[in-house]
Design a protein around this motif. Structure first.
Motif, PDB file in Angstrom:
ATOM      1  N   THR A 199       0.830  -1.217   0.000  1.00  0.00           N
ATOM      2  CA  THR A 199       0.000   0.000   0.000  1.00  0.00           C
ATOM      3  C   THR A 199       0.865   1.269   0.000  1.00  0.00           C
ATOM      4  N   LEU A 200       2.067   1.188   0.578  1.00  0.00           N
ATOM      5  CA  LEU A 200       2.982   2.347   0.535  1.00  0.00           C
ATOM      6  C   LEU A 200       3.308   2.707  -0.908  1.00  0.00           C
ATOM      7  N   PHE A 201       3.614   1.692  -1.716  1.00  0.00           N
ATOM      8  CA  PHE A 201       3.948   1.934  -3.121  1.00  0.00           C
ATOM      9  C   PHE A 201       2.722   2.412  -3.903  1.00  0.00           C
ATOM     10  N   LEU A 202       1.551   1.874  -3.571  1.00  0.00           N
ATOM     11  CA  LEU A 202       0.339   2.293  -4.265  1.00  0.00           C
ATOM     12  C   LEU A 202      -0.023   3.743  -3.931  1.00  0.00           C
ATOM     13  N   VAL A 203       0.202   4.138  -2.678  1.00  0.00           N
ATOM     14  CA  VAL A 203      -0.042   5.540  -2.289  1.00  0.00           C
ATOM     15  C   VAL A 203       0.912   6.468  -3.048  1.00  0.00           C
ATOM     16  N   LYS A 204       2.155   6.023  -3.211  1.00  0.00           N
ATOM     17  CA  LYS A 204       3.105   6.820  -4.002  1.00  0.00           C
ATOM     18  C   LYS A 204       2.565   7.045  -5.412  1.00  0.00           C
ATOM     19  N   HIS A 205       1.970   6.011  -5.989  1.00  0.00           N
ATOM     20  CA  HIS A 205       1.387   6.127  -7.337  1.00  0.00           C
ATOM     21  C   HIS A 205       0.186   7.068  -7.341  1.00  0.00           C
ATOM     22  N   CYS A 206      -0.598   7.055  -6.255  1.00  0.00           N
ATOM     23  CA  CYS A 206      -1.831   7.867  -6.189  1.00  0.00           C
ATOM     24  C   CYS A 206      -1.549   9.347  -5.986  1.00  0.00           C
ATOM     25  N   VAL A 207      -0.704   9.679  -5.012  1.00  0.00           N
ATOM     26  CA  VAL A 207      -0.529  11.082  -4.624  1.00  0.00           C
ATOM     27  C   VAL A 207       0.909  11.572  -4.691  1.00  0.00           C
ATOM     28  N   GLY A 208       1.834  10.655  -4.977  1.00  0.00           N
ATOM     29  CA  GLY A 208       3.220  11.100  -5.163  1.00  0.00           C
ATOM     30  C   GLY A 208       4.045  11.193  -3.903  1.00  0.00           C
ATOM     31  N   ILE A 209       3.529  10.702  -2.778  1.00  0.00           N
ATOM     32  CA  ILE A 209       4.326  10.700  -1.539  1.00  0.00           C
ATOM     33  C   ILE A 209       5.191   9.443  -1.532  1.00  0.00           C
ATOM     34  N   SER A 210       6.509   9.607  -1.458  1.00  0.00           N
ATOM     35  CA  SER A 210       7.406   8.463  -1.513  1.00  0.00           C
ATOM     36  C   SER A 210       7.235   7.567  -0.282  1.00  0.00           C
ATOM     37  N   CYS A 211       7.608   6.301  -0.447  1.00  0.00           N
ATOM     38  CA  CYS A 211       7.533   5.351   0.671  1.00  0.00           C
ATOM     39  C   CYS A 211       8.403   5.840   1.834  1.00  0.00           C
ATOM     40  N   PHE A 212       9.588   6.355   1.504  1.00  0.00           N
ATOM     41  CA  PHE A 212      10.494   6.855   2.542  1.00  0.00           C
ATOM     42  C   PHE A 212       9.854   8.004   3.317  1.00  0.00           C
ATOM     43  N   MET A 213       9.172   8.892   2.603  1.00  0.00           N
ATOM     44  CA  MET A 213       8.536  10.040   3.266  1.00  0.00           C
ATOM     45  C   MET A 213       7.432   9.583   4.201  1.00  0.00           C
ATOM     46  N   GLN A 214       6.660   8.576   3.805  1.00  0.00           N
ATOM     47  CA  GLN A 214       5.601   8.048   4.674  1.00  0.00           C
ATOM     48  C   GLN A 214       6.194   7.431   5.944  1.00  0.00           C
ATOM     49  N   ILE A 215       7.253   6.633   5.763  1.00  0.00           N
ATOM     50  CA  ILE A 215       7.892   5.993   6.920  1.00  0.00           C
ATOM     51  C   ILE A 215       8.529   7.050   7.821  1.00  0.00           C
ATOM     52  N   ARG A 216       9.051   8.096   7.217  1.00  0.00           N
ATOM     53  CA  ARG A 216       9.679   9.178   7.992  1.00  0.00           C
ATOM     54  C   ARG A 216       8.675   9.858   8.920  1.00  0.00           C
ATOM     55  N   GLN A 217       7.414   9.962   8.478  1.00  0.00           N
ATOM     56  CA  GLN A 217       6.380  10.550   9.340  1.00  0.00           C
ATOM     57  C   GLN A 217       6.058   9.645  10.529  1.00  0.00           C
ATOM     58  N   MET A 218       6.252   8.345  10.354  1.00  0.00           N
ATOM     59  CA  MET A 218       5.888   7.368  11.378  1.00  0.00           C
ATOM     60  C   MET A 218       7.019   7.077  12.359  1.00  0.00           C
ATOM     61  N   LEU A 219       8.254   7.136  11.878  1.00  0.00           N
ATOM     62  CA  LEU A 219       9.392   6.615  12.626  1.00  0.00           C
ATOM     63  C   LEU A 219       9.627   7.273  13.988  1.00  0.00           C
ATOM     64  N   PRO A 220       9.578   8.612  14.129  1.00  0.00           N
ATOM     65  CA  PRO A 220       9.839   9.214  15.436  1.00  0.00           C
ATOM     66  C   PRO A 220       8.900   8.699  16.532  1.00  0.00           C
ATOM     67  N   SER A 221       7.610   8.640  16.238  1.00  0.00           N
ATOM     68  CA  SER A 221       6.644   8.158  17.240  1.00  0.00           C
ATOM     69  C   SER A 221       6.876   6.687  17.550  1.00  0.00           C
ATOM     70  N   LEU A 222       7.245   5.905  16.534  1.00  0.00           N
ATOM     71  CA  LEU A 222       7.498   4.480  16.754  1.00  0.00           C
ATOM     72  C   LEU A 222       8.696   4.288  17.678  1.00  0.00           C
ATOM     73  N   LEU A 223       9.771   5.040  17.454  1.00  0.00           N
ATOM     74  CA  LEU A 223      10.986   4.874  18.253  1.00  0.00           C
ATOM     75  C   LEU A 223      10.755   5.208  19.728  1.00  0.00           C
ATOM     76  N   ILE A 224      10.079   6.322  20.007  1.00  0.00           N
ATOM     77  CA  ILE A 224       9.873   6.660  21.423  1.00  0.00           C
ATOM     78  C   ILE A 224       8.798   5.768  22.056  1.00  0.00           C
ATOM     79  N   SER A 225       7.913   5.200  21.234  1.00  0.00           N
ATOM     80  CA  SER A 225       6.934   4.246  21.763  1.00  0.00           C
ATOM     81  C   SER A 225       7.635   2.952  22.184  1.00  0.00           C
ATOM     82  N   VAL A 226       8.595   2.503  21.363  1.00  0.00           N
ATOM     83  CA  VAL A 226       9.365   1.307  21.706  1.00  0.00           C
ATOM     84  C   VAL A 226      10.174   1.554  22.979  1.00  0.00           C
ATOM     85  N   ALA A 227      10.758   2.756  23.100  1.00  0.00           N
ATOM     86  CA  ALA A 227      11.507   3.099  24.308  1.00  0.00           C
ATOM     87  C   ALA A 227      10.592   3.095  25.528  1.00  0.00           C
ATOM     88  N   MET A 228       9.405   3.681  25.394  1.00  0.00           N
ATOM     89  CA  MET A 228       8.421   3.688  26.485  1.00  0.00           C
ATOM     90  C   MET A 228       8.017   2.268  26.865  1.00  0.00           C
TER      91      MET A 228
END
Length: 482
Positions: A397-426
């Motif tokens: 779905t990450l790749f399909l979203v890139k096709h739909c709206v042009g947001i790269s897979c890396f950019m999508q993961i970048r939005q998610m990663l900070p919250s994921l890292l501090i959640s794992v730490a918590m």
């Protein structure tokens, strides 16, 4: 003046809709805890064995007509009557088929109680067919207050019946009574509020039109539910009734945070995405913010639940349910990507790529079948296969979203990663506290919840999360305005 009234009516409808969804989940959660404490794993296993039959029959009975009638303008009384008669007739036919198949179902699962239990539970299919048209009429009229009263009223009455029956020792019949009575009372309320009666003259030509629109919806829904409930079918056939009960309860409890987060965020995101279809730049910016916002709330809730799961089971649903712990924790890991799969599917639909939704469902069914073929020697293996399926589908779905709206897979993961890292730490901090601090399970659970909230908030503040800053500013501004 007319536009102003429509705005007020829409705002009121949204409030009642949110109240309905949250209230329903709260009541369902409370009833689930009470019944889980009273009833046995075998009781829940019998109900879980029938889930696939009930869900798939429900999809066929509705036939996608609900969505088709909602989007169709100028439905006449004859149109509604045709849809009503068709749904009721189809439900009766399906019920009769299932009624006579009940001995086969009981023999297949090696569960004799399913013979009579299935024939009672499947009555909910017929009852629900009576509710579809009145529900459509109320929805098109933006009567969400009446819908909320119907849903919550049916839930409250059925919950009281269920709890009383569970306390009186009726076992699995208490859960069956909840399913049937909830649908019955909701349907009664729908009919009272809609004040609709079927007309003897019916426009059955409309059935073909409704089917032409809803065919893809039916196929997608069938695929979705097959991939989700096929595990009940296989576990019920291969393992004991208690094993199926443990699996079913683990599956139920992990879905609670997923459903709350997904419904809350995507319910608002979809109409906003749609309104920005002509402004691609703003739409992309908004999608990024929604991904960051969902990550900020979803990851700590899911990882936090994973960390407190042992004490949650002991304190809330008692140690007799401790076998669900590894299942629940594995499900929660898979839940990290499920809200984002739903969000991405919303993006497909908004951008007019509804075919991508069907492709995703086909992929999910194929992956489910593949992993079940190679990973079926234990229930845990099956859940690992479920986890791998979800992560692969999410990447697609990450790749399909890139096709739909042009947001790269890396950019999508970048939005998610900070919250994921501090959640794992918590999560790690909470688990370390659980491992090294001697305390009663109740005391630990309370402390772990507090530690989780405080540590996550501190991490967000220390690392200066933009989304955290935006949330704090919005809260402060609201208080200042008041």
């Amino acid at each position: 003046m007319e536009n102003e009234n429509l705005k007020k009516q829409t705002a009121s409808s949204l409030v009642w809709n949110v109240f309905n969804k949250i209230g329903y989940q709260v009541i369902a959660f409370c009833v689930a805890i009470i019944t889980t404490r009273i009833l046995s794993p075998e009781d829940f296993g019998y109900i879980a064995a029938l889930a696939l039959f009930t869900i798939l029959s429900g999809v066929l009975i509705e036939s996608g007509f609900y969505v088709a009638l909602i989007r169709r303008d100028n439905n006449s009384r004859a149109d509604y009557s045709a849809a009503f008669y068709f749904n009721v007739l189809l439900s009766i036919v399906l019920y009769l088929i299932l009624f006579f198949c009940a001995p086969i179902i009981a023999d297949f699962f090696h569960m004799p109680p399913l013979l009579n239990l299935s024939r009672v539970i499947f009555l909910s299919l017929v009852i629900n067919s009576f509710a579809i048209v009145p529900n459509v009429i109320l929805t098109k009229g933006l009567k969400f207050k009446q819908i909320a009263i119907s849903d919550l009223g049916g839930m409250v009455i059925s919950s009281v019946i269920t709890i009383v029956m569970a306390v009186k020792g009726f076992g699995y019949w208490a859960i069956a009574a909840q399913q049937v009575s909830q649908v019955f009372f909701k349907t009664v309320f729908f009919w009272c509020f809609s004040k609709w009666l079927p007309y003897w003259k019916s426009n059955f030509a409309v059935i073909k039109e409704l089917f032409s629109f809803s065919f893809a919806i039916i196929i997608s829904s069938l695929l979705t539910h097959i991939s989700k409930y096929i595990y009940n079918f296989i576990i019920g056939r291969t393992y004991s009734t208690a094993d199926l009960g443990f699996y079913g309860q683990a599956n139920k409890y992990y879905q609670i945070p997923v459903n709350v987060i997904t419904n809350s965020v995507t319910g608002v995101a979809y109409p906003v995405f749609s309104s920005l279809n002509n402004d691609k730049e703003r739409q992309v910016t908004y999608i990024k913010k929604i991904i960051a916002l969902m990550s900020f709330f979803a990851f700590p809730v899911i990882t936090g639940f994973l960390a407190v799961a042992p004490n949650f089971i002991t304190v809330v649903i008692t140690d007799k349910w401790m076998p669900i712990l590894p299942y629940l924790q594995m499900f929660l890991i898979s839940a990290l990507v499920q809200p984002f799969i739903t969000l991405n599917i919303n993006i497909f639909n908004v951008k007019g790529y509804s075919k991508f939704f069907l492709y995703v469902e086909i992929l999910m069914v194929c992956l489910t079948a593949f992993f079940l073929l190679i990973m079926h020697n234990s229930i845990m293996q099956m859940i690992v296969g479920f986890l791998l399926t979800n992560f692969i589908v999410w990447v697609v779905t990450l790749f399909l979203v890139k096709h739909c709206v042009g947001i790269s897979c890396f950019m999508q993961i970048r939005q998610m990663l900070p919250s994921l890292l501090i959640s794992v730490a918590m999560c790690a901090i909470v688990m370390l506290f659980d491992a090294f601090v001697p305390m009663s399970p109740l005391g630990k659970l309370c402390c772990e919840l507090l530690i989780g909230v405080v540590s996550y908030t501190l991490f967000a503040w220390i690392f200066k999360f933009a989304i955290f800053k935006d949330i704090v500013n919005q809260i402060v501004n609201k208080f200042i305005h008041k």
